[in-house]
Design a protein around this motif. Sequence first.
Motif, PDB file in Angstrom:
ATOM      1  N   SER A 153       4.074 -41.488  78.331  1.00 36.71           N
ATOM      2  CA  SER A 153       3.856 -40.389  79.277  1.00 36.71           C
ATOM      3  C   SER A 153       2.430 -39.865  79.193  1.00 36.71           C
ATOM      4  O   SER A 153       1.816 -39.526  80.205  1.00 36.71           O
ATOM      5  CB  SER A 153       4.859 -39.259  79.007  1.00 36.71           C
ATOM      6  N   ALA A 154       1.903 -39.804  77.982  1.00 34.49           N
ATOM      7  CA  ALA A 154       0.525 -39.327  77.814  1.00 34.49           C
ATOM      8  C   ALA A 154      -0.468 -40.284  78.449  1.00 34.49           C
ATOM      9  O   ALA A 154      -1.393 -39.858  79.172  1.00 34.49           O
ATOM     10  CB  ALA A 154       0.223 -39.140  76.335  1.00 34.49           C
ATOM     11  N   PHE A 155      -0.312 -41.592  78.191  1.00 33.36           N
ATOM     12  CA  PHE A 155      -1.223 -42.582  78.790  1.00 33.36           C
ATOM     13  C   PHE A 155      -1.155 -42.530  80.324  1.00 33.36           C
ATOM     14  O   PHE A 155      -2.180 -42.559  81.002  1.00 33.36           O
ATOM     15  CB  PHE A 155      -0.865 -43.985  78.305  1.00 33.36           C
ATOM     16  N   LEU A 156       0.074 -42.459  80.845  1.00 33.31           N
ATOM     17  CA  LEU A 156       0.239 -42.469  82.299  1.00 33.31           C
ATOM     18  C   LEU A 156      -0.288 -41.188  82.934  1.00 33.31           C
ATOM     19  O   LEU A 156      -0.973 -41.232  83.969  1.00 33.31           O
ATOM     20  CB  LEU A 156       1.714 -42.664  82.639  1.00 33.31           C
ATOM     21  N   ALA A 157       0.036 -40.058  82.330  1.00 32.90           N
ATOM     22  CA  ALA A 157      -0.429 -38.790  82.890  1.00 32.90           C
ATOM     23  C   ALA A 157      -1.952 -38.698  82.854  1.00 32.90           C
ATOM     24  O   ALA A 157      -2.597 -38.253  83.802  1.00 32.90           O
ATOM     25  CB  ALA A 157       0.192 -37.623  82.122  1.00 32.90           C
ATOM     26  N   LYS A 158      -2.535 -39.139  81.752  1.00 30.16           N
ATOM     27  CA  LYS A 158      -3.996 -39.148  81.650  1.00 30.16           C
ATOM     28  C   LYS A 158      -4.599 -40.029  82.732  1.00 30.16           C
ATOM     29  O   LYS A 158      -5.656 -39.725  83.291  1.00 30.16           O
ATOM     30  CB  LYS A 158      -4.410 -39.664  80.274  1.00 30.16           C
ATOM     31  N   GLY A 159      -3.922 -41.142  83.069  1.00 28.81           N
ATOM     32  CA  GLY A 159      -4.410 -42.057  84.094  1.00 28.81           C
ATOM     33  C   GLY A 159      -4.104 -41.612  85.504  1.00 28.81           C
ATOM     34  O   GLY A 159      -4.351 -42.371  86.450  1.00 28.81           O
ATOM     35  N   GLY A 160      -3.532 -40.422  85.675  1.00 32.06           N
ATOM     36  CA  GLY A 160      -3.313 -39.885  87.016  1.00 32.06           C
ATOM     37  C   GLY A 160      -1.944 -40.134  87.589  1.00 32.06           C
ATOM     38  O   GLY A 160      -1.712 -39.891  88.785  1.00 32.06           O
ATOM     39  N   ALA A 161      -0.975 -40.577  86.808  1.00 31.83           N
ATOM     40  CA  ALA A 161       0.383 -40.801  87.315  1.00 31.83           C
ATOM     41  C   ALA A 161       1.182 -39.507  87.250  1.00 31.83           C
ATOM     42  O   ALA A 161       0.952 -38.644  86.399  1.00 31.83           O
ATOM     43  CB  ALA A 161       1.070 -41.892  86.509  1.00 31.83           C
ATOM     44  N   ASP A 162       2.116 -39.378  88.160  1.00 32.38           N
ATOM     45  CA  ASP A 162       3.084 -38.284  88.145  1.00 32.38           C
ATOM     46  C   ASP A 162       4.248 -38.775  87.297  1.00 32.38           C
ATOM     47  O   ASP A 162       5.052 -39.610  87.719  1.00 32.38           O
ATOM     48  CB  ASP A 162       3.537 -37.982  89.578  1.00 32.38           C
ATOM     49  N   VAL A 163       4.357 -38.289  86.076  1.00 29.04           N
ATOM     50  CA  VAL A 163       5.298 -38.860  85.126  1.00 29.04           C
ATOM     51  C   VAL A 163       6.238 -37.798  84.572  1.00 29.04           C
ATOM     52  O   VAL A 163       5.825 -36.678  84.253  1.00 29.04           O
ATOM     53  CB  VAL A 163       4.559 -39.587  83.972  1.00 29.04           C
ATOM     54  N   THR A 164       7.524 -38.164  84.472  1.00 30.63           N
ATOM     55  CA  THR A 164       8.544 -37.279  83.919  1.00 30.63           C
ATOM     56  C   THR A 164       9.324 -38.028  82.843  1.00 30.63           C
ATOM     57  O   THR A 164       9.732 -39.167  83.047  1.00 30.63           O
ATOM     58  CB  THR A 164       9.528 -36.801  85.006  1.00 30.63           C
ATOM     59  N   VAL A 165       9.535 -37.350  81.723  1.00 31.77           N
ATOM     60  CA  VAL A 165      10.296 -37.925  80.608  1.00 31.77           C
ATOM     61  C   VAL A 165      11.679 -37.281  80.570  1.00 31.77           C
ATOM     62  O   VAL A 165      11.802 -36.054  80.562  1.00 31.77           O
ATOM     63  CB  VAL A 165       9.578 -37.690  79.268  1.00 31.77           C
ATOM     64  N   PHE A 166      12.729 -38.111  80.563  1.00 33.35           N
ATOM     65  CA  PHE A 166      14.104 -37.635  80.485  1.00 33.35           C
ATOM     66  C   PHE A 166      14.689 -38.010  79.114  1.00 33.35           C
ATOM     67  O   PHE A 166      14.540 -39.133  78.657  1.00 33.35           O
ATOM     68  CB  PHE A 166      14.966 -38.273  81.578  1.00 33.35           C
ATOM     69  N   ASP A 167      15.389 -37.056  78.507  1.00 33.61           N
ATOM     70  CA  ASP A 167      16.036 -37.355  77.227  1.00 33.61           C
ATOM     71  C   ASP A 167      17.387 -36.671  77.179  1.00 33.61           C
ATOM     72  O   ASP A 167      17.536 -35.524  77.653  1.00 33.61           O
ATOM     73  CB  ASP A 167      15.179 -36.889  76.050  1.00 33.61           C
ATOM     74  N   LYS A 168      18.375 -37.360  76.617  1.00 29.73           N
ATOM     75  CA  LYS A 168      19.734 -36.815  76.550  1.00 29.73           C
ATOM     76  C   LYS A 168      19.886 -35.757  75.467  1.00 29.73           C
ATOM     77  O   LYS A 168      20.878 -35.018  75.446  1.00 29.73           O
ATOM     78  CB  LYS A 168      20.736 -37.941  76.345  1.00 29.73           C
ATOM     79  N   LYS A 169      18.915 -35.686  74.568  1.00 29.15           N
ATOM     80  CA  LYS A 169      18.965 -34.705  73.490  1.00 29.15           C
ATOM     81  C   LYS A 169      18.294 -33.395  73.920  1.00 29.15           C
ATOM     82  O   LYS A 169      17.548 -33.342  74.905  1.00 29.15           O
ATOM     83  CB  LYS A 169      18.272 -35.242  72.244  1.00 29.15           C
ATOM     84  N   GLU A 170      18.521 -32.388  73.089  1.00 23.57           N
ATOM     85  CA  GLU A 170      17.893 -31.099  73.369  1.00 23.57           C
ATOM     86  C   GLU A 170      16.414 -31.110  72.999  1.00 23.57           C
ATOM     87  O   GLU A 170      15.588 -30.489  73.669  1.00 23.57           O
ATOM     88  CB  GLU A 170      18.620 -29.997  72.587  1.00 23.57           C
ATOM     89  N   HIS A 171      16.090 -31.852  71.920  1.00 21.02           N
ATOM     90  CA  HIS A 171      14.717 -31.852  71.431  1.00 21.02           C
ATOM     91  C   HIS A 171      14.063 -33.211  71.658  1.00 21.02           C
ATOM     92  O   HIS A 171      14.701 -34.250  71.508  1.00 21.02           O
ATOM     93  CB  HIS A 171      14.688 -31.518  69.940  1.00 21.02           C
ATOM     94  N   PHE A 172      12.777 -33.180  71.973  1.00 18.99           N
ATOM     95  CA  PHE A 172      12.028 -34.417  72.169  1.00 18.99           C
ATOM     96  C   PHE A 172      11.431 -34.882  70.836  1.00 18.99           C
ATOM     97  O   PHE A 172      11.078 -34.079  69.981  1.00 18.99           O
ATOM     98  CB  PHE A 172      10.916 -34.209  73.205  1.00 18.99           C
ATOM     99  N   GLY A 173      11.313 -36.190  70.722  1.00 19.13           N
ATOM    100  CA  GLY A 173      10.780 -36.772  69.496  1.00 19.13           C
ATOM    101  C   GLY A 173      11.618 -37.917  68.989  1.00 19.13           C
ATOM    102  O   GLY A 173      11.221 -38.612  68.045  1.00 19.13           O
ATOM    103  N   GLY A 174      12.819 -38.119  69.611  1.00 15.19           N
ATOM    104  CA  GLY A 174      13.645 -39.259  69.238  1.00 15.19           C
ATOM    105  C   GLY A 174      14.036 -39.242  67.776  1.00 15.19           C
ATOM    106  O   GLY A 174      14.364 -38.203  67.198  1.00 15.19           O
ATOM    107  N   THR A 175      13.979 -40.411  67.163  1.00 17.75           N
ATOM    108  CA  THR A 175      14.371 -40.547  65.759  1.00 17.75           C
ATOM    109  C   THR A 175      13.527 -39.655  64.858  1.00 17.75           C
ATOM    110  O   THR A 175      14.028 -39.091  63.876  1.00 17.75           O
ATOM    111  CB  THR A 175      14.241 -42.017  65.317  1.00 17.75           C
ATOM    112  N   VAL A 176      12.244 -39.519  65.184  1.00 16.85           N
ATOM    113  CA  VAL A 176      11.361 -38.705  64.347  1.00 16.85           C
ATOM    114  C   VAL A 176      11.849 -37.260  64.302  1.00 16.85           C
ATOM    115  O   VAL A 176      11.866 -36.620  63.241  1.00 16.85           O
ATOM    116  CB  VAL A 176       9.905 -38.773  64.867  1.00 16.85           C
ATOM    117  N   ARG A 177      12.281 -36.758  65.449  1.00 16.95           N
ATOM    118  CA  ARG A 177      12.730 -35.356  65.513  1.00 16.95           C
ATOM    119  C   ARG A 177      14.170 -35.186  65.055  1.00 16.95           C
ATOM    120  O   ARG A 177      14.515 -34.205  64.382  1.00 16.95           O
ATOM    121  CB  ARG A 177      12.581 -34.845  66.952  1.00 16.95           C
ATOM    122  N   ASN A 178      15.037 -36.110  65.408  1.00 16.46           N
ATOM    123  CA  ASN A 178      16.462 -35.908  65.214  1.00 16.46           C
ATOM    124  C   ASN A 178      17.050 -36.583  63.975  1.00 16.46           C
ATOM    125  O   ASN A 178      18.169 -36.271  63.580  1.00 16.46           O
ATOM    126  CB  ASN A 178      17.220 -36.413  66.454  1.00 16.46           C
TER     127      ASN A 178
END
Length: 996
Positions: free
Chosen positions: A552-577
């Motif tokens: 998302s960071a690479f795409l947004a920096k490059g000018g894309a309209d980007v949205t991240v969807f996650d089924k969890k409450e917190h973002f970060g995946g395995t690192v966070r959860n």
Amino acid sequence: MGDRMTPIPFGNLMNWAMTERAKRQTVFGVRKEYKADPAKCLSIFGEKIETPYGPAAGPNTQLAQNIIAAYLAGSRFFELKTVQILDGEDLPVSKPCILADDECYNCEWSTELYVPQAYAEYVKAWVALKALSKEWGLGATDGFIFNISVGYDLQGIKSEKIDTFLNNMIESKDNPVFQECIQWLKDNKDSFSKLTDADIEAIPSDICKSVTVSTLHGCPPEEIESIASYLLTEKGLNTFVKCNPTLLGYEEARKIMDDMGYDYVAFGDFHFKDDLQFEDAVPMLTRLQALADSKGLAFGVKITNTFPVDVTRNELPSEEMYMSGKSLCALSLSVAHKLSKAFDGKLRISYSGGADAFNIDKIFGLGIWPITVATTLLKPGGYNRGIQLADKLNAMEFKPFEGVDVDGLAALIEEIKHDPHHVKPVKPLPSRKMDKEVPLLDCFTAPCMEGCPIHQDIPAYVKLAGEGKMQEALEVILDKNPLPFMTGILCNHRCMSKCTRNFYEEPVAIRGTKLQAAKGGYDSVLGGLKAEGNSGKKVAIVGGGPAGIACSAFLAKGGADVTVFDKKEHFGGTVRNVIPSFRIDNEVIAKDVEIAKAYGAKFVNNRNIENIESLKEEGFDTIVLAIGAHKGMSIGVDTEKELNAVDFLEAAKEDPKAQNLGRHVVVIGAGNTAMDAARMAGRIEGVEDVTVVYRRTKRYMPADEDELLEALEDGVVMKELLAPKTQKDGVLTCKKVVLGEMDASGRQKPVETEEEVQIPADTIIASLGERVDSALYEANGINVNEKGQPVLDAETMETSKTGVYAIGDGAGGAATIVLAIRDAQKAASHILGEAAKSEYVYDTDVARAAEKKGILVHSAEGKAEEERCLECNHICENCVDVCPNRANVTIAVPGQKMPAIVHVDYMCNECGNCKSFCPYSSAPYQAKFTLFANEADFENSKNDGYVVLNRENMTVKVRLAGFVKDYNLKDADCTLYDGLKQVILTIDADYDYLYL
């Protein structure tokens, strides 16, 4: 090309040294010069030495140029390479013969020259040092000592060949070699500004007054005593007798090695039984000391004669090899202590065995000197390491030998046994090599960058952080890595595995420096982050773990309209959860998410995407699946209570008090997740002990070493060589395992035995890896392979469905954060139609960078990591530094930013040392462009290289990619590749001293 060296004539040798110094301020590649302190000097054998150290008998004292290079860097005691009756082509030396990656091994024990040639090399070096010490003001002309090393039995030493050698080394005035060297100085005195006729006439012809006796393993004590007696009485030589660690006895030597982590080094008790025994050594040495005293000569022991071990992993092409370096240090010092104690400290010791910049001053301070070194000079920095050794010693008090401090020596041994610089790491060292061949030219590279999957500009941000420019450092990091906090804490730092500093002491703290830059630059950088234009792309990313956030960071920096969807409450995946909070704080993870948001990425939580078509209906033209890998594997045996490691970690992170594991927990598996599970289990209320069961040993555990050590520090018990069979009534029954033959990965295969072991186990936690759950891919018509992973274009990460990409663990299986970022880079670059990263170029002061070469500095000494970084992308030259014979040379070609490395064939004996330390998967002595002395040598090689046929019109014969062709380089129509042409013409114009 053969493994036979061609000695350099004295005139050529002097011309090379003096011309190189005048033009490039180096001598045989040595960048630094040590100028002796005229106020400090020691005396031994009636001679003076300005520093009590030098190269040991070995590869660094075989040729005249080796000895000169060592002198330039501060050596003043030279133990010349051993001569014996078997010499030249009659001496069988397997090649390559040196392996010094960590502890050192060699199967080379005597000069590979014919004895008269060896004599000539020593004489040339002697006369050269007498002249150059005066001309360059490096020290007193009588401030250094040459010490002969001879072997291996009395009959050979009495032979005409060795007897002539000894007599000529004792007195050379009538020898043609000595006379020729002196005459050259007289004939070329106009080339000198400080060396006078009187200085030349004063050069002494009595080169050696001392000898070190080297005997074969199994040589009986009476033979050793006869040799030493002969040299004392018949030759009048001050004598050292080499003593071997076998004096310790097999059990003590084996225990020291095992306790220090060298349990894999194989040796039997044969040499311990066959070699000189301690009870025979003490009375023999006592008699020899009395004999020397009666002759008015000095006597002592040389420790040590290296240590014979078995070749078990194809380390070198021989059956037995000799160990030296850091692994030998505790053994050598233990021999010194045992003998010193028996002689009340009065026995003189000439020491060798793992001495380097971290301990040489301590050894000298105990009254042990002279000290000779080999392994440290064979590592990157090479002879340049001598400056630090000399400086360390010069800072000490110089006083006559008054005995060895026996108690102090015992204390030093205990220190060495626990010193991380000497103790072998728990895990085997990773390969320091890059997976690519060294280029013929332009080989300078930073191995840390090549080892990093996303090729971060590591030397640049380390340099900026060291200068306190945290904002600039973080900007460099973010260009390729939008997760500086996660990677600054959790990255498995493959970059550090490749760092050249590993060959000095420890790698540059690259990961820690990244975190330092992230913390120091975050606030100032965040507000300035923004999209660069408008790509017109609308992208949905399914999964808010590291891969999804990075993409998302690479795409947004490059000018894309980007949205991240996650089924969890917190973002970060395995690192966070999943990963425990004691390893990484939630607030830190959130900062990486904020970086992506700053570029313009949007995040939606608590939404489970099962149908990617629904996203297209919402207007997303591109979809990136970053769903992770969470499907655990059972241990495959009957169990009463078995939990999956990831499930347990996630539940424990959410509510640790709700976990009921019982008193005894056993973790099956030995990866990083297993270590996390074990450490977390130990924090659960009611748990008394946690055990990790693994079918191999700790050395082969897949967990990173720092994770393994942290688990051990937390009290986790490691049960090695066990295979689980069943859990019943709170007990896990395991079969004992033995390690058998090597498998394809180089690990020994585990073989179960019938013997059983029982371990208390109320709960089993299975950590055997996580697999990709293919359900989402299959439900959306995406092709998967036999592992359930999506079929991908490896360069773009696009799936079988156009416009749908898969990245991270869900694409290729559970891996690392930095590999997830790599996947994100690839996908973003393809989606944007341009690279999602750039190359950061910075200039550096190459001379300043070169000053760091050869200097050992632990991070604990408080130096900034920028001061430790060797800036290999601007100056590598490992192959130049580590070649004992100086056979790899740096050629500065006009108009080319980076110098070329050229291999000089006639100086090489194929020892293989440059192969160990070249960051590429190559051997420079075989792969670099090679200068040949003559056509015969050219024809006897397969190297790409050239030989000059006619200097007047610059006609050369060139081999390139196996094809041989003659070229006239002055011909306007010459078709030779211009880069090589310029190298050859530069050598002819500015480096013609390389020609024989």
